[in-house]
Design an enzyme around this catalytic site. Structure first.
Site, PDB file in Angstrom:
ATOM      1  N   ARG A   8      -6.635  -2.803  -1.137  1.00 50.58           N
ATOM      2  CA  ARG A   8      -5.800  -4.264  -1.450  1.00 50.58           C
ATOM      3  C   ARG A   8      -6.649  -5.457  -1.174  1.00 50.58           C
ATOM      4  NH1 ARG A   8      -1.141  -1.802   0.846  1.00 50.58           N
ATOM      5  NH2 ARG A   8       0.566  -0.957  -0.783  1.00 50.58           N
ATOM      6  N   ASP A  10      -2.318   1.918 -10.380  1.00 50.43           N
ATOM      7  CA  ASP A  10      -2.421   2.756  -9.253  1.00 50.43           C
ATOM      8  C   ASP A  10      -1.101   3.670  -9.486  1.00 50.43           C
ATOM      9  OD1 ASP A  10      -2.548   3.843  -7.126  1.00 50.43           O
ATOM     10  OD2 ASP A  10      -1.260   2.101  -6.256  1.00 50.43           O
ATOM     11  N   CYS A  60      -4.374   9.488  -6.867  1.00 48.73           N
ATOM     12  CA  CYS A  60      -3.806  10.208  -5.669  1.00 48.73           C
ATOM     13  C   CYS A  60      -3.790  11.363  -5.730  1.00 48.73           C
ATOM     14  CB  CYS A  60      -3.200   8.912  -4.915  1.00 48.73           C
ATOM     15  SG  CYS A  60      -1.252   9.087  -6.331  1.00 48.73           S
TER      16      CYS A  60
HETATM   17  N1  SAH Z   1       0.068   0.540  -6.566  1.00 47.08           N
HETATM   18  C1  SAH Z   1       1.532   0.508  -5.282  1.00 47.08           C
HETATM   19  C2  SAH Z   1       1.622   2.121  -5.160  1.00 47.08           C
HETATM   20  C3  SAH Z   1       2.142   2.896  -6.506  1.00 47.08           C
HETATM   21  S1  SAH Z   1       3.385   3.950  -6.537  1.00 47.08           S
HETATM   22  C4  SAH Z   1       1.739  -0.224  -3.333  1.00 47.08           C
HETATM   23  O1  SAH Z   1       0.520  -0.482  -4.098  1.00 47.08           O
HETATM   24  O2  SAH Z   1       2.251  -0.524  -3.260  1.00 47.08           O
HETATM   25  C5  SAH Z   1       3.425   4.172  -7.738  1.00 47.08           C
HETATM   26  C6  SAH Z   1       4.641   3.533  -8.636  1.00 47.08           C
HETATM   27  O3  SAH Z   1       4.550   3.905 -10.120  1.00 47.08           O
HETATM   28  C7  SAH Z   1       5.897   3.982  -8.205  1.00 47.08           C
HETATM   29  O4  SAH Z   1       7.416   2.391  -7.815  1.00 47.08           O
HETATM   30  C8  SAH Z   1       7.415   4.250  -9.524  1.00 47.08           C
HETATM   31  O5  SAH Z   1       8.181   4.099  -9.570  1.00 47.08           O
HETATM   32  C9  SAH Z   1       5.828   3.903 -10.411  1.00 47.08           C
HETATM   33  N2  SAH Z   1       5.752   4.767 -11.735  1.00 47.08           N
HETATM   34  C10 SAH Z   1       5.681   6.048 -11.941  1.00 47.08           C
HETATM   35  N3  SAH Z   1       5.620   6.054 -13.188  1.00 47.08           N
HETATM   36  C11 SAH Z   1       5.441   5.021 -13.849  1.00 47.08           C
HETATM   37  C12 SAH Z   1       5.200   4.519 -15.153  1.00 47.08           C
HETATM   38  N4  SAH Z   1       5.530   5.481 -16.435  1.00 47.08           N
HETATM   39  N5  SAH Z   1       5.204   3.282 -15.460  1.00 47.08           N
HETATM   40  C13 SAH Z   1       5.399   2.418 -14.948  1.00 47.08           C
HETATM   41  N6  SAH Z   1       5.532   2.624 -13.264  1.00 47.08           N
HETATM   42  C14 SAH Z   1       5.712   4.085 -13.099  1.00 47.08           C
END
Ligand code: SAH
Length: 396
Positions: free
Chosen positions: A215, A300, A340
């Site tokens: 970040r 992510d 991840c």
């Molecule tokens: N980048 C975040 C962590 C991501 S966790 C951070 O820095 O904290 C993954 C996220 O992706 C979750 O919140 C989940 O709700 C979302 N997600 C899962 N599948 C998705 C999709 N197809 N489109 C958009 N969001 C999605």
């Protein structure tokens, strides 16, 4: 009586190299199996009956998670000592007493020689997540050990294992505090930025601590850019982008609650006036419909592959996602892309991104190769503890 796990001939080799998992195929027989239940402590012997390890017994392909290679008692002092050592590493990393960063990972499973255990610290609360029954049974000892090492600096310990324990274990769990003091959700600081964290209801332990260092890099690149943060969850990357001088930030997540949280975190740091848009939508759909004016994009996603068996599917999904983003990103744009999935390694992920670049037909340079931060340390004898991979790309 501790049961004895006797290995097949030659199967001690990985243990001699200090790997922490014993697979069922390596085991010749178990003495005392009749009284053995999942989560018990067992001793492991070579085929020549030499003691080699002590650990938690588990039903499944990993049969023993090694706790120690010594014949030592796993008692309160042992837990306190292990946790103290992990704390010392975080202290050396400058994380235990940092007024501008109040959340960090204290225990990262095998990385801290505690296979099956994760502990994250949020201010004066520690959140325990057990991935094995053995760790779950030890949770009170673990909580006491944390309190002993930290003194008053940790007031409450919350157990959040109900969703991480192996499904087949069949134990009835509900999350809850392991200490008398119950501190509810609160705010934490990460590099001076404020975030609302709710360990009781949020994903994982409440916050994705593992992107802290990455970040900071987003903050470095954000000046003057129009930023798209997909799979935003708490809006971690969005907040750093705004702090770095982004002209506008759009946060996308399929979860309504996540985008609301991202919006709250943006307001918390920059007030209502900041040009932020939070969109509850599938990222793939958003990328299809969006215009081509974003010049910093963050991808992510959650782990697309939870098992090796589905790794090929996951690689296709990474390829599709990255190709879409590369097709749309503005010329001169910066793409932060992550995986991840433990079942997808660095090379495979890079190949997927390489294919995506070819599909998009853009000229792409790799500027940075990213991984997990120092409090998610990788046990050198257990490379599986490396899971987070990222690339920063310059797309012409
Ligand atoms: N980048 C975040 C962590 C991501 S966790 C951070 O820095 O904290 C993954 C996220 O992706 C979750 O919140 C989940 O709700 C979302 N997600 C899962 N599948 C998705 C999709 N197809 N489109 C958009 N969001 C999605």
């Amino acid at each position: 009586m501790i049961a004895n796990v006797i290995l097949k001939r030659g199967k001690e080799e990985s243990l001699l190299r200090r790997h922490l998992w014993i697979f069922s195929g390596a085991i010749a027989r178990i003495e005392g199996e009749d009284n053995l239940t999942e989560g018990d402590i067992v001793d492991v012997y070579t085929s020549e009956r030499k003691f080699i390890a002590r650990g938690h017994y588990q039903i499944g392909s990993i049969t023993v998670r090694v706790l120690t290679f010594e014949q030592e008692e796993i008692n309160d002092e042992w837990w306190a000592e292990r946790i103290r050592r992990a704390w010392e590493v975080r202290k050396a990393e400058g994380l235990t007493d940092n007024p501008s960063t109040t959340c960090y990972r204290l225990i990262h499973g095998e990385g801290d020689m505690l296979s099956g255990l994760v502990v994250d610290v949020y201010g004066s609360t520690a959140v325990v997540q057990c991935h094995s029954v053995g760790m779950f049974y030890a949770r009170t000892q673990i909580a006491n050990a944390i309190r002993k090492v930290y003194g008053d600096a940790i007031q409450s310990v919350y157990d959040k294992s109900s969703r991480t324990l192996p499904y087949k274990a069949g134990i009835d769990t509900c999350d809850g505090y392991l200490t008398e003091i119950r501190s509810n959700a609160g705010y934490v600081l990460e590099n001076g930025l404020k975030f609302e964290v709710n360990w009781e209801e949020g994903q994982k332990t409440g916050f994705f601590i593992d992107q802290r260092v990455n970040r900071e890099l987003v903050r470095r690149y954000a000046r003057g850019r129009r930023v798209l943060n997909t799979f935003c969850y708490t809006g971690g990357f969005s907040v750093y982008a705004a702090d770095g001088g982004a002209t506008e930030v759009v946060s996308v997540d399929s979860s309504e609650r996540a985008v609301e949280l991202a919006a709250r975190n943006m307001t918390l740091n920059f007030g209502e006036q900041y040009p932020h848009r939070a969109v509850a939508m599938d990222t793939f759909d958003f990328l299809k419909e969006m215009d081509d004016s974003f010049d910093l994009v963050i991808l992510d996603p959650p782990a697309f592959a939870k098992h090796h068996k589905v790794a090929p599917e996951a690689l296709k999904a990474y390829k599709r996602l990255n190709a879409k983003a590369m097709q749309k990103i503005k010329s001169g744009g910066i793409l932060f892309t992550f995986s991840c999935s433990q079942a997808v390694n660095k090379e495979q992920f890079r190949m997927a991104v390489f294919s995506a670049a070819a599909i998009a037909g853009r000229r792409v340079r790799i500027l940075h190769q990213l991984t997990q931060p120092e409090d998610h340390a990788i046990n050198i004898y257990h490379p599986e503890s490396e899971y987070l991979k990222g690339l920063v790309l310059y797309v012409e």
